[in-house]
Design a protein around this motif. Structure first.
Motif, PDB file in Angstrom:
ATOM      1  N   PRO A 169       0.851  -1.193   0.000  1.00 21.57           N
ATOM      2  CA  PRO A 169       0.000   0.000   0.000  1.00 21.57           C
ATOM      3  C   PRO A 169       0.885   1.241   0.000  1.00 21.57           C
ATOM      4  O   PRO A 169       2.091   1.156   0.276  1.00 21.57           O
ATOM      5  CB  PRO A 169      -0.768  -0.122   1.320  1.00 21.57           C
ATOM      6  N   THR A 170       0.322   2.382  -0.325  1.00 31.40           N
ATOM      7  CA  THR A 170       1.076   3.617  -0.168  1.00 31.40           C
ATOM      8  C   THR A 170       1.094   3.963   1.317  1.00 31.40           C
ATOM      9  O   THR A 170       0.081   3.841   2.006  1.00 31.40           O
ATOM     10  CB  THR A 170       0.435   4.768  -0.964  1.00 31.40           C
ATOM     11  N   PHE A 171       2.263   4.359   1.796  1.00 35.14           N
ATOM     12  CA  PHE A 171       2.422   4.755   3.201  1.00 35.14           C
ATOM     13  C   PHE A 171       2.413   6.277   3.270  1.00 35.14           C
ATOM     14  O   PHE A 171       3.150   6.935   2.539  1.00 35.14           O
ATOM     15  CB  PHE A 171       3.737   4.236   3.779  1.00 35.14           C
ATOM     16  N   MET A 172       1.590   6.847   4.146  1.00 32.17           N
ATOM     17  CA  MET A 172       1.496   8.295   4.275  1.00 32.17           C
ATOM     18  C   MET A 172       1.540   8.689   5.742  1.00 32.17           C
ATOM     19  O   MET A 172       0.995   7.995   6.597  1.00 32.17           O
ATOM     20  CB  MET A 172       0.201   8.803   3.638  1.00 32.17           C
ATOM     21  N   GLY A 173       2.207   9.805   6.022  1.00 26.30           N
ATOM     22  CA  GLY A 173       2.289  10.268   7.393  1.00 26.30           C
ATOM     23  C   GLY A 173       2.633  11.739   7.467  1.00 26.30           C
ATOM     24  O   GLY A 173       2.810  12.404   6.439  1.00 26.30           O
ATOM     25  N   THR A 174       2.756  12.241   8.689  1.00 28.77           N
ATOM     26  CA  THR A 174       3.045  13.654   8.913  1.00 28.77           C
ATOM     27  C   THR A 174       4.076  13.791  10.027  1.00 28.77           C
ATOM     28  O   THR A 174       4.028  13.056  11.015  1.00 28.77           O
ATOM     29  CB  THR A 174       1.762  14.416   9.313  1.00 28.77           C
TER      30      THR A 174
ATOM     31  N   GLY B  72      -2.725 -15.231  -3.232  1.00 29.76           N
ATOM     32  CA  GLY B  72      -3.501 -15.560  -2.054  1.00 29.76           C
ATOM     33  C   GLY B  72      -2.698 -15.862  -0.803  1.00 29.76           C
ATOM     34  O   GLY B  72      -3.274 -16.270   0.211  1.00 29.76           O
ATOM     35  N   LEU B  73      -1.377 -15.650  -0.846  1.00 21.57           N
ATOM     36  CA  LEU B  73      -0.553 -15.889   0.333  1.00 21.57           C
ATOM     37  C   LEU B  73      -0.652 -14.714   1.305  1.00 21.57           C
ATOM     38  O   LEU B  73      -0.724 -13.561   0.893  1.00 21.57           O
ATOM     39  CB  LEU B  73       0.911 -16.088  -0.064  1.00 21.57           C
ATOM     40  N   ASN B  74      -0.663 -15.007   2.604  1.00 27.31           N
ATOM     41  CA  ASN B  74      -0.672 -13.969   3.642  1.00 27.31           C
ATOM     42  C   ASN B  74       0.725 -13.842   4.224  1.00 27.31           C
ATOM     43  O   ASN B  74       1.325 -14.848   4.617  1.00 27.31           O
ATOM     44  CB  ASN B  74      -1.655 -14.328   4.759  1.00 27.31           C
ATOM     45  N   GLN B  75       1.214 -12.619   4.271  1.00 30.80           N
ATOM     46  CA  GLN B  75       2.545 -12.396   4.831  1.00 30.80           C
ATOM     47  C   GLN B  75       2.608 -11.017   5.484  1.00 30.80           C
ATOM     48  O   GLN B  75       1.947 -10.077   5.029  1.00 30.80           O
ATOM     49  CB  GLN B  75       3.622 -12.512   3.744  1.00 30.80           C
ATOM     50  N   ARG B  76       3.384 -10.901   6.542  1.00 27.64           N
ATOM     51  CA  ARG B  76       3.548  -9.626   7.238  1.00 27.64           C
ATOM     52  C   ARG B  76       4.938  -9.076   6.940  1.00 27.64           C
ATOM     53  O   ARG B  76       5.928  -9.813   7.010  1.00 27.64           O
ATOM     54  CB  ARG B  76       3.338  -9.790   8.745  1.00 27.64           C
ATOM     55  N   PHE B  77       4.998  -7.794   6.603  1.00 27.30           N
ATOM     56  CA  PHE B  77       6.259  -7.147   6.267  1.00 27.30           C
ATOM     57  C   PHE B  77       6.547  -6.047   7.289  1.00 27.30           C
ATOM     58  O   PHE B  77       5.643  -5.295   7.679  1.00 27.30           O
ATOM     59  CB  PHE B  77       6.198  -6.549   4.861  1.00 27.30           C
TER      60      PHE B  77
ATOM     61  N   VAL C  45       3.089  -4.569   8.358  1.00 26.16           N
ATOM     62  CA  VAL C  45       1.996  -4.483   7.393  1.00 26.16           C
ATOM     63  C   VAL C  45       1.613  -5.880   6.893  1.00 26.16           C
ATOM     64  O   VAL C  45       2.450  -6.581   6.312  1.00 26.16           O
ATOM     65  CB  VAL C  45       2.385  -3.621   6.174  1.00 26.16           C
ATOM     66  N   PRO C  46       0.368  -6.322   7.135  1.00 26.05           N
ATOM     67  CA  PRO C  46      -0.079  -7.602   6.578  1.00 26.05           C
ATOM     68  C   PRO C  46      -0.508  -7.412   5.123  1.00 26.05           C
ATOM     69  O   PRO C  46      -1.258  -6.495   4.800  1.00 26.05           O
ATOM     70  CB  PRO C  46      -1.275  -7.959   7.468  1.00 26.05           C
TER      71      PRO C  46
END
Length: 241
Positions: free
Chosen positions: A114-119, A177-182, A202-203
């Motif tokens: 996903p795109t990561f956004m923050g401040t 369809g694989l689930n992985q956490r980064f 991030v899952p």
């Protein structure tokens, strides 16, 4: 309902208008105005302005008022012209092909990030911090971005109001369809401020092919990171996402 960044529509509209104006004026420096070039410029601008989120279906009034904000339009136009010039002078791989030729890539399973956004905020005033440098890392190494329109590290400027964003390159997967956490780490530095490091997980579920278009639904808002001047004791700790 979904959270949506209304700046996407505004930027797309303004950038397409700028391209049309520049093309009509026969500017010598405009080398191309194809869809790919326009999308590169749109990404360039979206990476450098603060997002404005609404809940889809309930933000019509906010959307209209934002589109009528002269300062926002002026900022977008200034960044847009800068982006058009940069894109026009940068040799990109897809311009090695004829405009009508379409490259067909064999779909391969990947983990689309996903795109990561923050401040980034000043811990004393809680105002957006300008001049901070943010690096996105994985296993201690800067993460490669999806393409050249996204930079890593990135800086906060006045026009970005302390915000930043990253879109990491997709990671190959064995199958769909694989689930992985980064695990990723955001490292923030700024002159005269104490460094801030923030790690988050991030899952992700692998998909059949790479995602190539921005979609605010597939984004992760990282909590606000607060920086304190190095000569002031930090009265609070950064909690986890």
């Amino acid at each position: 309902m979904h959270v949506h960044n209304i700046m996407e529509e505004i930027v797309v509209q303004r950038i397409n208008g700028l391209y049309d104006q520049v093309k009509k004026s026969n500017s010598a420096w405009l080398s191309c105005d194809c869809e790919n070039c326009r999308m590169d410029t749109i990404s360039y601008v979206l990476n450098r302005i603060a997002p404005k989120y609404i809940v889809s279906g309930r933000g019509a009034t906010h959307s209209i008022s934002t589109m009528e904000d002269n300062q926002i339009r002026a900022d977008i136009d200034a960044l847009g012209l800068e982006g058009i010039r940069i894109v026009s002078t940068t040799k990109r791989p897809y311009h090695q092909f004829a405009k009508k030729e379409v490259r067909i890539e064999t779909p391969t399973p990947v983990f689309n990030m996903p795109t990561f956004m923050g401040t980034i905020l000043d811990g004393t005033t809680f105002e957006p911090l300008i001049g901070a440098t943010i690096v996105l890392k994985q296993n201690g190494v800067p993460v490669e971005m999806i393409d050249q329109t996204w930079t890593n590290p990135v800086k906060t400027f006045k026009s970005t109001q302390g915000s930043y964003s990253f879109w990491a390159k997709a990671i190959p997967a064995q199958k769909e369809g694989l689930n992985q956490r980064f695990v990723f780490t955001v490292e923030v530095t700024a002159p005269d401020y104490t460094d801030v490091n923030y790690t988050f997980e991030v899952p992700v579920v692998s998909e059949s092919s790479k995602r190539t278009e921005l979609n605010s639904i597939f984004s992760l808002k990282i909590k606000d990171l607060i920086m304190f001047r190095s000569d002031i004791e930090n009265p609070m700790e950064q909690d986890e996402l």
